[in-house]
Design a protein around this motif. Structure first.
Motif, short mmCIF file in Angstrom:
data_model
loop_
_atom_site.label_atom_id
_atom_site.label_comp_id
_atom_site.label_asym_id
_atom_site.label_seq_id
_atom_site.Cartn_x
_atom_site.Cartn_y
_atom_site.Cartn_z
N TRP A 72 -68.16 93.73 -41.14
CA TRP A 72 -69.26 93.86 -42.07
C TRP A 72 -68.74 93.79 -43.51
CZ3 TRP A 72 -70.60 97.27 -45.99
CH2 TRP A 72 -71.92 97.17 -46.45
N ASP A 86 -71.66 94.53 -36.94
CA ASP A 86 -70.26 94.68 -36.54
C ASP A 86 -69.51 95.45 -37.62
OD1 ASP A 86 -67.42 94.14 -36.26
OD2 ASP A 86 -67.97 92.59 -34.81
N THR A 87 -69.06 96.66 -37.32
CA THR A 87 -68.44 97.50 -38.33
C THR A 87 -67.08 96.97 -38.78
OG1 THR A 87 -67.53 98.89 -36.57
CG2 THR A 87 -69.61 99.58 -37.56
N ARG A 88 -66.42 96.17 -37.94
CA ARG A 88 -65.10 95.66 -38.33
C ARG A 88 -65.21 94.58 -39.40
NH1 ARG A 88 -60.63 92.54 -34.49
NH2 ARG A 88 -59.01 92.37 -36.10
N GLY A 132 -69.01 88.48 -39.46
CA GLY A 132 -68.74 88.88 -38.09
C GLY A 132 -67.49 88.28 -37.49
N TRP A 133 -66.71 87.56 -38.27
CA TRP A 133 -65.44 87.00 -37.79
C TRP A 133 -64.58 86.69 -39.01
CZ3 TRP A 133 -64.28 81.40 -37.89
CH2 TRP A 133 -65.25 80.66 -38.57
N SER A 178 -74.01 89.96 -35.92
CA SER A 178 -72.75 90.14 -36.65
C SER A 178 -72.90 91.10 -37.82
CB SER A 178 -72.21 88.80 -37.14
OG SER A 178 -73.11 88.20 -38.05
#
Length: 319
Positions: free
Chosen positions: A39, A35-37, A271-272, A32
């Protein structure tokens, strides 16, 4: 005298005070952090986490057990900074949330290697941080059945618990008999194990509560606040009163000494996006007022959040 490792050093078990036994500073699945979204830079993580921990401290919370295992975003230097800023004792864990979160290096390792890893983190330290773990985490992989890797991790955890005296917490209380069998084979008293998340929405009908309790284990009511009444509830959510009445059945049946309570809060998810509207402070804002309203006295509340955690951290031979 029993001493418990916090990330800032050991403290006497009597100093734990109000303790939430199963929480997360920041949990994410392996990878995670790439994860660029989702991070997050350190400033964002601090801004999301510090107010929650300060409110927890102001409400009377003293100790926060972080159940974020190896490979899931555990960051002891970060925890040390947070503990110093907020005055909250933070206890880090060794172990894995489940076999499906163990990266290949660990998944391919022998039981002996894993036990040595856990013991090192409990007695020497985690990496180069100087901080030691104070509890062991194990879990059931997704699919609600113990995998061979899960069983290997549980056996290693049992050996580390016996070697160090620290207790074990589990992710999920489902498929508990294989775990109970391993703990018995290794000679670990079940009073040293908290079978967690017995109260979440996906575990209902899958937990052998009586089997766990009769073997001497403890039950974790540790997803408080993940209510289906939330605007966007998680898949493991449950109706608020249904979960509350589940706990009340245990208390009314005189099972208070085998119960530990927490919120499984994630201060700054990795990551979420996390679950909006859910924090550790649900314990003070909703649960404890509900307990009082339902006739639970202050002595019982003290047992749930102070006496029981201290007892759980105390090795059996010292009781």
């Amino acid at each position: 005298m029993t001493r418990v490792n916090t990330v800032l050093g050991p403290i006497a078990v009597e100093e734990l005070g109000f303790t939430s036994i199963h929480e997360h500073i920041g949990y994410g699945m392996p990878g995670s952090e790439l994860d660029t979204r989702w991070w997050k830079d350190p400033e964002v993580r601090y801004s999301e986490t510090v107010p929650k921990l300060r409110a927890y401290r102001e409400n009377g919370g003293n100790t926060y057990v972080d159940a974020t295992g190896i490979c899931n975003g555990r960051d002891v230097d970060y925890y040390k900074s947070l503990s110093d800023k907020t005055g909250v004792n933070i206890i880090a864990c060794t172990g894995f949330v489940g076999g499906d979160t163990a990266l290949k290096h660990f998944a391919d390792a022998a039981v002996e290697y894993l036990a040595e890893q856990f013991i090192h983190e409990l007695t020497v330290g985690i990496g180069r941080t100087g901080g030691k773990a104070g509890i062991i985490k194990v879990g059931v992989s997704r699919g609600f059945k113990m995998t061979p890797l899960d069983l290997k991790i549980y056996r290693a955890a049992a050996r580390a618990a016996l070697a160090t005296g620290v207790p074990i917490i589990t992710h999920l209380a489902i498929d508990s008999q294989p775990a109970i069998d391993i703990f018995h084979e290794e000679g670990l008293p079940l009073s040293r194990v908290l079978f967690g998340h017995a109260d979440d929405g996906v575990s209902q009908g899958k937990v052998d509560e009586e089997g766990i309790l009769s073997a001497g284990g403890r039950i974790g009511f540790d997803t408080f606040g993940y209510d289906l009444e939330l605007p966007d509830p998680p898949f493991w959510g449950r109706h608020r009163d249904e979960r509350f009445q589940h706990l009340m059945r245990f208390l009314r049946a005189g099972r208070v000494d085998q119960v530990l309570v927490a919120a499984d809060a994630n201060c700054s998810p990795l990551g979420w996006p996390g679950v909006k509207g859910h924090t550790i402070n649900y314990l003070f804002e909703q649960l404890i007022p509900d307990l009082r309203q339902d006739g639970i006295d202050e002595a019982t509340i003290h047992r749930l959040f102070v006496t029981n955690p201290a007892d759980f951290f105390t090795p059996s031979k010292e009781k």
